[in-house]
Design a protein around this motif. Structure first.
Motif, short mmCIF file in Angstrom:
data_model
loop_
_atom_site.label_atom_id
_atom_site.label_comp_id
_atom_site.label_asym_id
_atom_site.label_seq_id
_atom_site.Cartn_x
_atom_site.Cartn_y
_atom_site.Cartn_z
N ILE A 22 -55.45 10.04 -32.06
CA ILE A 22 -54.66 11.04 -31.34
C ILE A 22 -55.57 11.98 -30.56
N ASP A 23 -56.70 12.34 -31.15
CA ASP A 23 -57.66 13.19 -30.43
C ASP A 23 -58.15 12.48 -29.17
N TYR A 24 -58.38 11.18 -29.27
CA TYR A 24 -58.81 10.39 -28.11
C TYR A 24 -57.74 10.41 -27.02
N LEU A 25 -56.48 10.28 -27.42
CA LEU A 25 -55.39 10.26 -26.45
C LEU A 25 -55.14 11.63 -25.81
N GLU A 26 -55.67 12.66 -26.42
CA GLU A 26 -55.50 14.02 -25.89
C GLU A 26 -56.57 14.37 -24.86
N LYS A 27 -57.47 13.43 -24.54
CA LYS A 27 -58.61 13.74 -23.68
C LYS A 27 -58.21 14.25 -22.30
N GLU A 28 -57.11 13.71 -21.73
CA GLU A 28 -56.71 14.15 -20.38
C GLU A 28 -56.10 15.56 -20.41
N ASN A 29 -55.72 16.05 -21.58
CA ASN A 29 -55.13 17.39 -21.68
C ASN A 29 -56.18 18.48 -21.84
N GLU A 30 -57.44 18.08 -22.05
CA GLU A 30 -58.50 19.07 -22.24
C GLU A 30 -58.72 19.87 -20.96
N GLY A 31 -58.69 21.19 -21.11
CA GLY A 31 -58.92 22.08 -19.98
C GLY A 31 -57.78 22.16 -19.00
#
Length: 341
Positions: A22-31
């Motif tokens: 899930i952390d990997y899938l959240e990468k585009e939401n960073e920043g």
């Protein structure tokens, strides 16, 4: 449409929780501002926070052994042509996902049909892809990059007095290599990590190994193919029909969006190519002129260098050299394509 199904990775370097994935899938939401982020969704609900996804997947693992996957990952990769057909609209893609998950449920081989309500899943739309080392552009740029790096290292050695050489000549050669490098974006050589141009929208789906009631195992794994076995003297159906799922998923897209699919875009064509390239090539050459022309354009965009052919369809078996050239080009394109043909 290219859909992949993979099991959760297990081993010393992977957690028994879904949190890493899930952390990997959240990468585009960073920043990204909260209102601009892509949330998870499922069959009935939008705007699902990642913490809830982790909690529900991790809490739905009753009686599973430590060495058994707790979830599976599905990736839905529409082609740029398919994305163009829906105007790259995330809401339409979300609608498609919800229909595809009905196909997924219906592809389980059980005594009682499995419905989508029995599937615990969460999906997330991503809009970007980056160039990887196996992409054709990276591989074809690599010989030029290697020469440039070597020359740059030599220049530094010359400047430190460790090597004799003409720095100006080396710099001129570097400039020439940079101008000749085959694949560029906005004037810059394509490198690993650069964002790919055009529509790159795709969907990641995490599906629990157990059904929504946490009672039954629903595995789409390759070693759980459609079959029947005897349990307590009774024939029991089990397994998952991937072939049926891929066909249904393709048909669902075409029906939902009235998409006119070319032969080379079909799941049946991919199967034909892998099993019998001669038959694939013969079918391709036997298409009506307008469809064949469209097929070659699709293949060209995918990086396939279609050889020049003037072979009657009934003599295609004789064209072994041409077919081998075509197969080599297809293999290169397929191995470097993120979405597939």
């Amino acid at each position: 449409m290219y859909i992949s199904i993979t099991k959760q990775h297990l081993g010393d370097n992977f957690s028994q929780s879904a949190s890493d994935f899930i952390d990997y899938l959240e990468k585009e939401n960073e920043g990204v501002l909260p209102e601009m982020q892509e949330p998870f969704f499922n069959q009935t609900t939008d705007e699902i926070p990642p913490e809830q996804v982790i909690k529900e997947i991790d809490g739905n693992t009753a009686k599973l052994k430590k060495v058994e996957p707790k979830f599976y990952s599905l990736t839905i990769n529409p082609s740029q042509s398919e994305l163009k057909a829906i105007n790259n609209d995330p809401e339409l893609l979300k609608k498609y996902v919800r229909e595809v998950m009905k196909d997924y449920a219906a592809s389980f081989h059980r005594d009682q049909p499995v419905t989508v309500d029995e599937i615990k899943y969460f999906a997330k739309i991503e809009h970007e892809r980056t160039f990887k080392g196996f992409d054709r552009e990276i591989r074809e740029n690599q010989p030029y990059r290697a020469q440039i790096v070597r020359l740059e290292n030599d220049i530094r050695k010359v400047e430190r007095g460790e090597l004799t050489g003409n720095v100006a000549a080396m710099q001129k050669k570097i400039a020439k290599l940079q101008s000749e490098i085959p694949h560029k974006l906005q004037g810059k050589p394509i490198e690993q990590g650069m964002k790919k141009p055009g529509f790159q929208t795709h969907v990641h789906i995490i599906v629990s190994r157990k059904d929504a009631s946490n009672r039954y195992s629903l595995s789409p794994g390759s070693k759980y193919m459609e079959s029947e076995s005897k349990l307590n003297g009774k024939i029991v159906k089990r397994g998952f029909n991937r072939d049926l799922f891929y066909k249904r998923a393709e048909k669902t897209f075409d029906t939902l969006f009235e998409y006119k699919r070319n032969f080379v875009e079909t799941y049946e064509a991919r199967k034909s190519y892998l099993k019998d390239p001669h038959q694939y090539f013969a079918h391709l050459l036997g298409l009506p002129t307008n469809e064949r022309s469209a097929a070659f354009k699709i293949l060209s965009k995918a990086g396939v260098r279609v050889p020049q052919v003037n072979i009657p369809t009934n003599k295609v078996q004789m064209a072994l050299k041409t077919i081998k050239q075509f197969k080599k080009a297809m293999d290169l394109a397929r191995s470097s394509s993120s979405i597939g043909i």
